[in-house]
Motif scaffolding. Sequence first.
Motif, PDB file in Angstrom:
ATOM      1  N   LEU A 156      -9.702  18.474  12.640  1.00 47.67           N
ATOM      2  CA  LEU A 156     -10.326  18.484  13.910  1.00 47.67           C
ATOM      3  C   LEU A 156     -11.885  18.095  13.780  1.00 47.67           C
ATOM      4  CD1 LEU A 156      -8.611  21.262  15.548  1.00 47.67           C
ATOM      5  CD2 LEU A 156      -7.815  18.973  15.571  1.00 47.67           C
ATOM      6  N   GLY A 199     -14.986  21.548  16.240  1.00 46.41           N
ATOM      7  CA  GLY A 199     -13.401  21.472  15.817  1.00 46.41           C
ATOM      8  C   GLY A 199     -12.763  22.780  15.207  1.00 46.41           C
ATOM      9  N   ALA A 209     -10.064  24.636  16.901  1.00 44.46           N
ATOM     10  CA  ALA A 209      -8.825  25.417  16.111  1.00 44.46           C
ATOM     11  C   ALA A 209      -8.478  26.808  16.191  1.00 44.46           C
ATOM     12  CB  ALA A 209      -9.253  24.908  14.544  1.00 44.46           C
ATOM     13  N   GLY A 221     -10.659  22.636  11.408  1.00 46.72           N
ATOM     14  CA  GLY A 221     -11.616  22.105  12.091  1.00 46.72           C
ATOM     15  C   GLY A 221     -13.117  22.201  11.609  1.00 46.72           C
ATOM     16  N   GLY A 238     -11.976  27.149   9.696  1.00 43.19           N
ATOM     17  CA  GLY A 238     -13.128  26.406  10.448  1.00 43.19           C
ATOM     18  C   GLY A 238     -14.173  26.429   9.478  1.00 43.19           C
ATOM     19  N   VAL A 289      -5.707  19.741  21.445  1.00 43.07           N
ATOM     20  CA  VAL A 289      -5.036  20.123  20.120  1.00 43.07           C
ATOM     21  C   VAL A 289      -3.657  20.551  20.528  1.00 43.07           C
ATOM     22  CG1 VAL A 289      -5.377  21.710  18.349  1.00 43.07           C
ATOM     23  CG2 VAL A 289      -7.418  20.603  19.312  1.00 43.07           C
ATOM     24  N   LEU A 328      -4.439  23.914  11.272  1.00 43.16           N
ATOM     25  CA  LEU A 328      -5.491  23.459  11.831  1.00 43.16           C
ATOM     26  C   LEU A 328      -6.695  23.655  10.968  1.00 43.16           C
ATOM     27  CD1 LEU A 328      -5.020  24.678  15.470  1.00 43.16           C
ATOM     28  CD2 LEU A 328      -4.079  22.609  14.630  1.00 43.16           C
ATOM     29  N   VAL A 382      -5.271  28.577   9.988  1.00 45.24           N
ATOM     30  CA  VAL A 382      -6.326  27.790  10.773  1.00 45.24           C
ATOM     31  C   VAL A 382      -7.611  28.099   9.867  1.00 45.24           C
ATOM     32  CG1 VAL A 382      -6.333  30.029  12.166  1.00 45.24           C
ATOM     33  CG2 VAL A 382      -7.531  27.598  12.925  1.00 45.24           C
ATOM     34  N   LYS A 399      -0.289  18.795  18.654  1.00 43.73           N
ATOM     35  CA  LYS A 399       0.337  19.580  17.676  1.00 43.73           C
ATOM     36  C   LYS A 399       1.970  19.377  18.228  1.00 43.73           C
ATOM     37  CE  LYS A 399       2.591  23.776  16.431  1.00 43.73           C
ATOM     38  NZ  LYS A 399       3.452  24.564  17.229  1.00 43.73           N
ATOM     39  N   ALA A 442      -5.170  28.365  17.882  1.00 40.98           N
ATOM     40  CA  ALA A 442      -4.346  29.210  17.032  1.00 40.98           C
ATOM     41  C   ALA A 442      -3.833  30.356  17.894  1.00 40.98           C
ATOM     42  CB  ALA A 442      -4.761  29.504  15.680  1.00 40.98           C
TER      43      ALA A 442
END
Length: 318
Positions: free
Chosen positions: A93, A169, A173, A165, A188, A140, A163, A186, A144, A177
């Motif tokens: 993302l 993003g 994410a 991101g 970041g 998002v 995910l 997930v 999905k 999530a």
Amino acid sequence: MTRSTTALIAGAAALITLAACETATVEAETGDLSRIDLAEQMGADPVYADPQTIDPDFPPAIAELAFESHGARLNGIAYLANGPGPHPTFFILHGFPGNEKSLDVAQSLRRAGFNTVFFHYRGAWGSGGAFSFANVIEDVAVAKAYVAGRASDLRIDPDKIGLIGHSMGGFAALHAAARDPGLTCVGGLAAADFGATAQRLSKDAEARAGFEAYSGYLAAGPLSGTSGEALVAEVVASAEAFNVRALASRLAGKRVLLIAANSDEAVNVETVHEPMSAAFAAQDGLDLTSVRLDGDHSFSWTREALTREVLAWADGCR
């Protein structure tokens, strides 16, 4: 480890890799040892090495994606991994607006056996509709569901979708999530927290004016259907709803990756990453990996280190 030491190690590794490839080519020409056999003996590095054997029926491929989110057409791509699968799959993302798309990470994940999916949110980079931060989170979830519905032809394991991101993003994410029990992995990368941003904009007139000006600049280019004033108003009004630290309890039971860049001037390590990491680390049942790397907001000089951290974490999501 200093940056110069890291560069020397990376350079030496590249020379070793090149030498190995040249040796493999010579051996293959003499018929003593095929390149494939040598690669299998040495082990392929997904950061550098393409697949050494290709499934003729299910080779690596790229698939164009077009799907609707709340009446607007979104554009995307899927990088399909080698073999029939079904493969675990990660969405990559992008941020605000998404100049750094992290497709190098996507390609390395594919070489490691994951499918990867990339798309543009509503009102971003030619996708239809109007851009807003709330719309990004919704998009998002829609994306999905869309790829899960095409699990067979995209070679996707619908029960293993994650995910990852960058910047905004990462914010999207983590929020997506928290809303979806089926999303158990997930990540970041320099993840933003627009709850923290809202607090700063409410207290600092100069910061608010700067954010509004930059958002207005983007609204005249890669983002559509919005304005600087509208985006500032959305962030300030959604301070509580956009708070990422408050998601900790809703992320319990999930694997979470947070990677920060020490020289990041867009997402401050001390005021954004560290409080986020602390909130997640204090949550029972949340499996957190928190990493700090050298680099700017886009990890411009630590892309390999970033990719290796992602790959190591993602391996536990298979």
